[in-house]
Design a protein around this motif. Structure first.
Motif, PDB file in Angstrom:
ATOM      1  N   LYS A  66       1.268  -1.247  -0.017  1.00 54.81           N
ATOM      2  CA  LYS A  66      -0.078  -0.024   0.274  1.00 54.81           C
ATOM      3  C   LYS A  66       0.630   1.524  -0.009  1.00 54.81           C
ATOM      4  CE  LYS A  66      -3.696  -2.231  -0.248  1.00 54.81           C
ATOM      5  NZ  LYS A  66      -4.780  -2.269  -0.686  1.00 54.81           N
ATOM      6  N   ARG A  67       2.166   1.091   0.979  1.00 53.12           N
ATOM      7  CA  ARG A  67       2.999   2.571   0.285  1.00 53.12           C
ATOM      8  C   ARG A  67       4.274   2.631  -0.601  1.00 53.12           C
ATOM      9  NH1 ARG A  67       1.847   6.050   3.859  1.00 53.12           N
ATOM     10  NH2 ARG A  67      -0.276   5.860   5.540  1.00 53.12           N
ATOM     11  N   LEU A 120       9.423   4.976   4.936  1.00 47.09           N
ATOM     12  CA  LEU A 120       9.639   3.491   6.181  1.00 47.09           C
ATOM     13  C   LEU A 120       9.082   2.168   5.624  1.00 47.09           C
ATOM     14  CD1 LEU A 120      11.330   5.608   8.972  1.00 47.09           C
ATOM     15  CD2 LEU A 120      12.401   4.621   6.715  1.00 47.09           C
ATOM     16  N   VAL A 121       7.636   2.803   5.700  1.00 44.25           N
ATOM     17  CA  VAL A 121       6.796   1.533   4.894  1.00 44.25           C
ATOM     18  C   VAL A 121       6.770   0.867   4.613  1.00 44.25           C
ATOM     19  CG1 VAL A 121       4.602   0.954   5.191  1.00 44.25           C
ATOM     20  CG2 VAL A 121       5.428   2.419   7.435  1.00 44.25           C
ATOM     21  N   GLY A 122       7.182   1.760   3.282  1.00 50.90           N
ATOM     22  CA  GLY A 122       7.228   1.393   2.009  1.00 50.90           C
ATOM     23  C   GLY A 122       8.353   0.788   2.181  1.00 50.90           C
ATOM     24  N   LEU A 123       9.688   0.525   2.084  1.00 47.06           N
ATOM     25  CA  LEU A 123      10.800   0.646   1.856  1.00 47.06           C
ATOM     26  C   LEU A 123      10.205  -1.171   2.843  1.00 47.06           C
ATOM     27  CD1 LEU A 123      13.882   3.055   3.633  1.00 47.06           C
ATOM     28  CD2 LEU A 123      13.336   1.500   0.665  1.00 47.06           C
ATOM     29  N   SER A 124       9.959  -1.041   4.387  1.00 49.39           N
ATOM     30  CA  SER A 124       9.872  -2.327   4.483  1.00 49.39           C
ATOM     31  C   SER A 124       9.321  -2.964   3.767  1.00 49.39           C
ATOM     32  CB  SER A 124       8.724  -1.675   6.026  1.00 49.39           C
ATOM     33  OG  SER A 124       9.102  -3.284   6.542  1.00 49.39           O
ATOM     34  N   LYS A 130      12.254  -8.858  -0.415  1.00 48.54           N
ATOM     35  CA  LYS A 130      13.783  -8.660  -1.077  1.00 48.54           C
ATOM     36  C   LYS A 130      13.951  -8.146  -1.655  1.00 48.54           C
ATOM     37  CE  LYS A 130      14.505 -13.255   0.894  1.00 48.54           C
ATOM     38  NZ  LYS A 130      15.562 -14.755   1.050  1.00 48.54           N
ATOM     39  N   ILE A 131      13.522  -6.736  -2.718  1.00 49.80           N
ATOM     40  CA  ILE A 131      13.840  -5.468  -3.264  1.00 49.80           C
ATOM     41  C   ILE A 131      14.339  -4.402  -2.556  1.00 49.80           C
ATOM     42  CG2 ILE A 131      12.773  -4.319  -5.053  1.00 49.80           C
ATOM     43  CD1 ILE A 131       9.733  -6.276  -4.973  1.00 49.80           C
ATOM     44  N   ALA A 132      15.527  -3.734  -3.460  1.00 49.25           N
ATOM     45  CA  ALA A 132      15.490  -2.971  -3.193  1.00 49.25           C
ATOM     46  C   ALA A 132      15.514  -1.371  -3.930  1.00 49.25           C
ATOM     47  CB  ALA A 132      17.371  -3.465  -3.047  1.00 49.25           C
ATOM     48  N   HIS A 133      15.178  -0.731  -3.518  1.00 49.28           N
ATOM     49  CA  HIS A 133      14.072   0.334  -4.204  1.00 49.28           C
ATOM     50  C   HIS A 133      15.425   0.735  -4.835  1.00 49.28           C
ATOM     51  CE1 HIS A 133      12.571   4.132  -5.228  1.00 49.28           C
ATOM     52  NE2 HIS A 133      11.625   3.792  -5.209  1.00 49.28           N
ATOM     53  N   GLN A 134      16.388   1.447  -4.765  1.00 45.35           N
ATOM     54  CA  GLN A 134      18.369   1.911  -5.210  1.00 45.35           C
ATOM     55  C   GLN A 134      17.939   3.792  -5.562  1.00 45.35           C
ATOM     56  OE1 GLN A 134      20.329   0.222  -4.495  1.00 45.35           O
ATOM     57  NE2 GLN A 134      20.947  -1.874  -5.615  1.00 45.35           N
ATOM     58  N   ASP A 135      16.934   4.188  -5.736  1.00 46.14           N
ATOM     59  CA  ASP A 135      16.588   5.079  -5.799  1.00 46.14           C
ATOM     60  C   ASP A 135      15.764   6.805  -5.272  1.00 46.14           C
ATOM     61  OD1 ASP A 135      17.166   7.938  -7.359  1.00 46.14           O
ATOM     62  OD2 ASP A 135      15.753   7.028  -9.527  1.00 46.14           O
ATOM     63  N   ILE A 136      16.127   6.429  -4.126  1.00 46.57           N
ATOM     64  CA  ILE A 136      15.429   7.295  -2.477  1.00 46.57           C
ATOM     65  C   ILE A 136      15.637   8.752  -2.581  1.00 46.57           C
ATOM     66  CG2 ILE A 136      14.847   7.329  -0.299  1.00 46.57           C
ATOM     67  CD1 ILE A 136      13.580   4.510  -0.928  1.00 46.57           C
ATOM     68  N   LYS A 137      14.938   9.176  -3.353  1.00 46.37           N
ATOM     69  CA  LYS A 137      15.294  10.968  -3.348  1.00 46.37           C
ATOM     70  C   LYS A 137      13.664  11.897  -3.225  1.00 46.37           C
ATOM     71  CE  LYS A 137      14.879  10.497  -8.452  1.00 46.37           C
ATOM     72  NZ  LYS A 137      16.688  10.706  -9.735  1.00 46.37           N
ATOM     73  N   PRO A 138      14.188  12.862  -2.858  1.00 47.93           N
ATOM     74  CA  PRO A 138      12.574  13.158  -2.769  1.00 47.93           C
ATOM     75  C   PRO A 138      11.463  13.590  -3.827  1.00 47.93           C
ATOM     76  CG  PRO A 138      14.167  15.064  -1.267  1.00 47.93           C
ATOM     77  CD  PRO A 138      14.491  12.976  -2.571  1.00 47.93           C
ATOM     78  N   LEU A 151       6.218   5.215  -2.115  1.00 48.02           N
ATOM     79  CA  LEU A 151       6.669   5.493  -2.902  1.00 48.02           C
ATOM     80  C   LEU A 151       6.709   5.198  -4.569  1.00 48.02           C
ATOM     81  CD1 LEU A 151       9.757   2.840  -1.315  1.00 48.02           C
ATOM     82  CD2 LEU A 151       9.999   5.718  -0.847  1.00 48.02           C
ATOM     83  N   SER A 152       7.875   5.393  -5.773  1.00 48.79           N
ATOM     84  CA  SER A 152       7.405   5.831  -6.579  1.00 48.79           C
ATOM     85  C   SER A 152       8.999   5.222  -7.584  1.00 48.79           C
ATOM     86  CB  SER A 152       6.730   6.777  -7.242  1.00 48.79           C
ATOM     87  OG  SER A 152       7.345   7.937  -7.851  1.00 48.79           O
ATOM     88  N   ASP A 153       8.635   5.300  -8.608  1.00 52.36           N
ATOM     89  CA  ASP A 153       9.642   4.751  -9.376  1.00 52.36           C
ATOM     90  C   ASP A 153      10.563   3.989  -9.056  1.00 52.36           C
ATOM     91  OD1 ASP A 153      11.797   5.631 -11.267  1.00 52.36           O
ATOM     92  OD2 ASP A 153      12.552   6.843 -11.024  1.00 52.36           O
ATOM     93  N   LEU A 154      10.541   2.563  -9.610  1.00 52.18           N
ATOM     94  CA  LEU A 154      11.383   1.507  -9.290  1.00 52.18           C
ATOM     95  C   LEU A 154      11.901   0.882 -10.557  1.00 52.18           C
ATOM     96  CD1 LEU A 154       8.906  -0.706  -7.776  1.00 52.18           C
ATOM     97  CD2 LEU A 154      10.005   0.382  -6.800  1.00 52.18           C
TER      98      LEU A 154
END
Length: 175
Positions: A66-67, A120-124, A130-138, A151-154
């Motif tokens: 959901k996040r 943080l919930v989205g990251l969790s 076992k997915i790493a976002h790799q592009d967290i930014k504002p 979170l967006s842009d996978l």
């Protein structure tokens, strides 16, 4: 715009529902590379990038994350007289990103904590699969309503056991 893609707001004329469209411009990519074998390999890589991101988004929806911003539609558009399609993803539309949130002019602590919590919930949710976002930014943290963040842009995300097309690229986010 990202790596040979363009993004803009769209509206379904039948339902009136709005969305955020990301179109992958393979025609531009092919012309940019100037044709030849190298361009064919590059176009194959672009097609793999689209398929990987689409499938990862569908996986996240199936797992009810959901996040993570949902793709509400996807497909290919064929421009008349062109031999290369334009693949696209349509996402739920946010009010803004964390980068340009109006509330940031004078956010209170509660707003900041709610926005951070959603991220943080989205990251969790991603990490449990076992997915790493790799592009967290504002600009990749979207705000819905008063303070629901997702979170967006996978496009740069990597999933253990599912080879990412970008994994072996030099200077890849998170490398």
């Amino acid at each position: 715009s990202g790596r040979f893609s363009s993004c803009y707001a769209v509206k379904n004329v039948e339902t009136g529902k709005e969305g955020f469209l990301k179109a992958f411009n393979y025609i531009y990519a092919f012309r940019e590379k100037g044709g030849g074998r190298q361009s064919a390999d590059f176009m194959k890589d672009l097609a793999n990038d689209y398929t990987y991101e689409r499938d990862l988004l569908l996986f996240c929806q199936e797992r009810r994350m959901k996040r993570i911003v949902s793709a509400v539609d996807h497909g290919e558009y064929w421009e008349p007289n062109e031999t290369i399609p334009v693949p696209y993803l349509v996402f739920e539309i946010a009010d803004c990103s964390l980068k340009n949130a109006p509330a940031l002019k004078n956010p209170d602590l509660a707003w900041k904590l709610r926005a951070f919590h959603g991220c943080l919930v989205g990251l969790s949710q991603l990490h449990k699969e076992k997915i790493a976002h790799q592009d967290i930014k504002p600009s990749n943290i979207l705000i819905f309503g008063e303070s629901v963040s997702k979170l967006s842009d996978l496009g740069n995300a990597t999933q253990f056991g599912n080879d990412s097309p970008s994994w072996n690229m030099k200077n890849h986010c998170g490398d």
